[in-house]
Design a protein around this motif. Structure first.
Motif: not given
Length: 276
Positions: A150-158, A197-205, A208-214, A228-231
């Protein structure tokens, strides 16, 4: 390499090497300068100070600490570097007109000027993405995604638009992709079944959204692999990631683009399609 490129590289290396010795406020400026080199030439002093969350006087102290008489003198290093990289003479003339003034509050005003500036800095950002991205990291990310249950993708706000596009593309590739959007406040519930067995892909700049970090911390505790895709190289997402992409987006007076990030996630999706 052009001399101006060398001068900018030397300045960036100097900032990185002295980073830990700087005061808290000067560190904030250093981080902003390193992570936003594409936009320093265009942004006003007031805008840079606001984005770095420091008073304008701190920018002057920072410039003095690195051997410049003032912040505008430091900005000239970034301006000259961008001028060197702008091959088209028409664009170079327009760039010179927009940056040659000593008035730090002047910025592009008409819609066409804004379009021209964004087009120029986005083109520069895309070139930098292709030059600076590590091929090994890119291949590793494709491998992780290709082998994920499974691929879980996290991206909040921007970051939401980029995350939702990635899930859209992955679903079209018939991958089990899930967007963690926290609808109804159910952030942890949406990630509650994550496993090794999964991958978490997090996008945050930044900021940073504290929910994404948690959520990234939660995925790490469950043994999930992380992209991670970040700045920034010192982003809180980087500490938990197996692969960390640092994307330097174009930015004009606080308005940040998404062009480079979208290009990166499209690259991930198309590369994954070719693995099938």
């Amino acid at each position: 390499m052009h001399n101006n490129s060398t001068q900018l590289s030397l300045l960036q290396d100097d900032i990185r090497s002295r980073y830990e010795t700087l005061s808290k406020r000067l560190k904030q400026v250093a981080r902003y300068i390193l992570d936003n080199s594409n936009s320093i030439s265009f942004d006003t002093v007031a805008s840079i100070a606001a984005q770095a969350d420091v008073p304008p006087s701190t920018l002057i102290r920072f410039a003095n600490a690195f051997g410049f008489n003032g912040f505008n003198e430091m900005k000239q290093v970034f301006r000259q570097h961008l001028m060197e990289e702008t091959v088209n003479y028409t664009e170079r003339a327009r760039l010179f007109r927009q940056t040659a003034t000593d008035d730090s509050d002047v910025s592009p005003e008409s819609p066409m000027e804004i379009l021209n500036v964004f087009t120029m800095v986005n083109s520069h950002s895309l070139r930098q993405l292709a030059i600076q991205l590590n091929p090994h990291q890119l291949n590793k990310a494709i491998h992780l995604l290709n082998n994920a249950e499974n691929i879980y993708v996290i991206g909040l706000r921007r970051s939401f638009s980029i995350a939702s596009y990635l899930v859209y593309a992955l679903r079209h590739l018939e991958r089990r992709a899930f967007l963690i959007d926290g609808l109804g406040g159910m952030f942890t519930e949406q990630l509650s079944l994550v496993s090794s067995e999964d991958v978490v892909t997090a996008i945050s700049y930044s900021p940073y959204a504290h929910e994404a970090i948690e959520l990234v911390e939660m995925g790490a505790k469950r043994g999930a692999r992380q992209i991670a895709i970040t700045d920034s190289q010192v982003s809180p997402l980087a500490a938990f990631s197996d692969v960390c992409f640092v994307v330097r987006e174009a930015q004009i007076n606080g308005f940040r683009s998404q062009v480079a990030s979208l290009c990166l996630v499209q690259t991930l999706a198309v590369s994954l399609a070719l693995q099938s």
